[in-house]
Design a protein around this motif. Structure first.
Motif, PDB file in Angstrom:
ATOM      1  N   CYS A  55      39.016 -34.879 -18.903  1.00  0.00           N
ATOM      2  CA  CYS A  55      38.725 -36.147 -18.234  1.00  0.00           C
ATOM      3  C   CYS A  55      40.086 -36.508 -17.190  1.00  0.00           C
ATOM      4  N   ALA A  56      41.269 -36.997 -17.853  1.00  0.00           N
ATOM      5  CA  ALA A  56      42.343 -37.315 -17.821  1.00  0.00           C
ATOM      6  C   ALA A  56      43.196 -36.223 -16.647  1.00  0.00           C
ATOM      7  N   GLU A  57      42.484 -35.102 -16.524  1.00  0.00           N
ATOM      8  CA  GLU A  57      42.811 -34.205 -15.491  1.00  0.00           C
ATOM      9  C   GLU A  57      42.760 -34.285 -14.067  1.00  0.00           C
ATOM     10  N   ALA A  58      43.340 -34.049 -13.293  1.00  0.00           N
ATOM     11  CA  ALA A  58      43.146 -34.262 -11.714  1.00  0.00           C
ATOM     12  C   ALA A  58      41.849 -33.442 -11.506  1.00  0.00           C
ATOM     13  N   ALA A  59      42.077 -31.895 -12.023  1.00  0.00           N
ATOM     14  CA  ALA A  59      40.476 -31.409 -11.276  1.00  0.00           C
ATOM     15  C   ALA A  59      39.457 -31.952 -11.618  1.00  0.00           C
ATOM     16  N   ALA A  60      39.524 -32.916 -12.769  1.00  0.00           N
ATOM     17  CA  ALA A  60      37.716 -33.788 -13.082  1.00  0.00           C
ATOM     18  C   ALA A  60      37.620 -34.716 -12.208  1.00  0.00           C
ATOM     19  N   ALA A  61      35.829 -33.248 -11.519  1.00  0.00           N
ATOM     20  CA  ALA A  61      35.443 -34.468  -9.903  1.00  0.00           C
ATOM     21  C   ALA A  61      34.337 -34.806 -10.684  1.00  0.00           C
ATOM     22  N   PHE A  62      33.463 -35.057 -11.271  1.00  0.00           N
ATOM     23  CA  PHE A  62      32.761 -35.546 -12.007  1.00  0.00           C
ATOM     24  C   PHE A  62      32.049 -35.146 -13.985  1.00  0.00           C
ATOM     25  N   THR A  63      31.755 -36.699 -14.024  1.00  0.00           N
ATOM     26  CA  THR A  63      31.564 -36.863 -16.101  1.00  0.00           C
ATOM     27  C   THR A  63      30.442 -36.783 -16.064  1.00  0.00           C
ATOM     28  N   VAL A  64      30.191 -36.196 -16.849  1.00  0.00           N
ATOM     29  CA  VAL A  64      28.892 -35.972 -17.616  1.00  0.00           C
ATOM     30  C   VAL A  64      28.165 -36.809 -17.776  1.00  0.00           C
ATOM     31  N   VAL A  65      26.871 -37.519 -17.507  1.00  0.00           N
ATOM     32  CA  VAL A  65      26.156 -39.276 -17.634  1.00  0.00           C
ATOM     33  C   VAL A  65      24.560 -38.867 -18.996  1.00  0.00           C
ATOM     34  N   GLY A  66      24.303 -37.818 -18.283  1.00  0.00           N
ATOM     35  CA  GLY A  66      23.283 -36.931 -19.192  1.00  0.00           C
ATOM     36  C   GLY A  66      22.843 -35.532 -19.179  1.00  0.00           C
ATOM     37  N   ARG A  67      21.796 -35.173 -20.093  1.00  0.00           N
ATOM     38  CA  ARG A  67      21.854 -34.224 -19.538  1.00  0.00           C
ATOM     39  C   ARG A  67      20.361 -33.669 -20.299  1.00  0.00           C
ATOM     40  N   VAL A  68      19.576 -32.504 -19.329  1.00  0.00           N
ATOM     41  CA  VAL A  68      18.003 -32.038 -19.968  1.00  0.00           C
ATOM     42  C   VAL A  68      17.531 -31.194 -20.191  1.00  0.00           C
ATOM     43  N   SER A  78      14.343 -36.186 -13.589  1.00  0.00           N
ATOM     44  CA  SER A  78      14.530 -36.584 -15.246  1.00  0.00           C
ATOM     45  C   SER A  78      15.530 -37.256 -15.117  1.00  0.00           C
ATOM     46  N   CYS A  79      16.828 -37.094 -14.051  1.00  0.00           N
ATOM     47  CA  CYS A  79      18.285 -37.745 -14.434  1.00  0.00           C
ATOM     48  C   CYS A  79      17.977 -39.115 -13.640  1.00  0.00           C
ATOM     49  N   GLU A  80      17.128 -39.770 -12.906  1.00  0.00           N
ATOM     50  CA  GLU A  80      16.746 -41.401 -12.610  1.00  0.00           C
ATOM     51  C   GLU A  80      17.171 -42.560 -13.557  1.00  0.00           C
ATOM     52  N   ARG A  81      16.887 -41.852 -14.905  1.00  0.00           N
ATOM     53  CA  ARG A  81      17.051 -43.328 -15.945  1.00  0.00           C
ATOM     54  C   ARG A  81      18.160 -43.233 -16.920  1.00  0.00           C
ATOM     55  N   PHE A  82      18.926 -42.033 -15.806  1.00  0.00           N
ATOM     56  CA  PHE A  82      20.847 -42.456 -16.120  1.00  0.00           C
ATOM     57  C   PHE A  82      21.251 -43.551 -15.279  1.00  0.00           C
ATOM     58  N   TYR A 100      19.260 -25.927 -17.676  1.00  0.00           N
ATOM     59  CA  TYR A 100      19.282 -27.081 -17.590  1.00  0.00           C
ATOM     60  C   TYR A 100      20.102 -28.044 -16.716  1.00  0.00           C
ATOM     61  N   LEU A 101      19.805 -29.570 -16.785  1.00  0.00           N
ATOM     62  CA  LEU A 101      19.954 -30.328 -15.389  1.00  0.00           C
ATOM     63  C   LEU A 101      21.428 -31.165 -16.321  1.00  0.00           C
ATOM     64  N   LEU A 102      22.727 -31.380 -15.872  1.00  0.00           N
ATOM     65  CA  LEU A 102      23.282 -32.471 -15.662  1.00  0.00           C
ATOM     66  C   LEU A 102      23.275 -33.079 -15.101  1.00  0.00           C
ATOM     67  N   CYS A 103      23.789 -33.953 -15.484  1.00  0.00           N
ATOM     68  CA  CYS A 103      23.362 -35.192 -14.556  1.00  0.00           C
ATOM     69  C   CYS A 103      24.811 -36.019 -14.369  1.00  0.00           C
ATOM     70  N   LEU A 104      25.483 -36.015 -13.240  1.00  0.00           N
ATOM     71  CA  LEU A 104      26.766 -36.357 -12.743  1.00  0.00           C
ATOM     72  C   LEU A 104      26.806 -37.893 -12.116  1.00  0.00           C
ATOM     73  N   ARG A 105      28.045 -38.199 -12.243  1.00  0.00           N
ATOM     74  CA  ARG A 105      28.214 -39.287 -11.508  1.00  0.00           C
ATOM     75  C   ARG A 105      29.922 -38.830 -11.275  1.00  0.00           C
ATOM     76  N   ARG A 106      30.428 -39.434 -10.086  1.00  0.00           N
ATOM     77  CA  ARG A 106      31.809 -38.841  -9.693  1.00  0.00           C
ATOM     78  C   ARG A 106      32.983 -39.746 -10.352  1.00  0.00           C
ATOM     79  N   ALA A 107      33.745 -38.743 -10.645  1.00  0.00           N
ATOM     80  CA  ALA A 107      34.961 -39.133 -11.708  1.00  0.00           C
ATOM     81  C   ALA A 107      36.126 -40.951 -10.415  1.00  0.00           C
ATOM     82  N   GLY A 108      36.803 -40.951 -11.787  1.00  0.00           N
ATOM     83  CA  GLY A 108      37.225 -42.176 -11.573  1.00  0.00           C
ATOM     84  C   GLY A 108      36.857 -43.113 -11.076  1.00  0.00           C
TER      85      GLY A 108
END
Length: 108
Positions: A55-68, A78-82, A100-108
């Motif tokens: 997550c500290a790398e410059a290439a990190a574009a998204f953070t995983v907030v939830g997984r289904v 399914s990701c709305e709850r996050f 699977y689904l990954l629920c992502l938020r922009r990193a940063g």
């Protein structure tokens, strides 16, 4: 093979519109299959090939907030709850394994 979809949680309206489909991010051999909450992914339309990165790398574009697990429908809610109402989020879908689904938020 996976797809990244931009979503926005609607406060009064449950239906979500797909704003942008960035496209296929992974070749066979899903590099995001082991992603868990708190992990970060690198991915962009210009550079297909999402993968887990620090997550500290410059290439990190998204953070995983939830997984289904067991679901891979890009129309899923399914990701709305996050996320909060009107918060933009990204939905990464994959059919690897049982899907699977990954629920992502922009990193940063």
């Amino acid at each position: 093979m996976g797809n990244l979809v931009v979503r926005r949680v609607a406060a009064a309206v449950v239906a979500l519109a797909t704003l942008v489909i960035v496209g296929s991010l992974l070749a066979p051999g899903d590099a995001a299959e082991d992603a868990a909450v708190g992990d970060c992914l690198s991915a962009s339309a210009a550079h297909p090939g999402a993968k887990l990165v620090g997550c500290a790398e410059a290439a990190a574009a998204f953070t995983v907030v939830g997984r289904v697990d067991g679901e891979s429908d890009s129309a899923s809610r399914s990701c709305e709850r996050f996320f909060e109402a009107d918060e933009e989020y990204f939905l990464y879908t994959s059919t690897a394994g049982d899907g699977y689904l990954l629920c992502l938020r922009r990193a940063g």
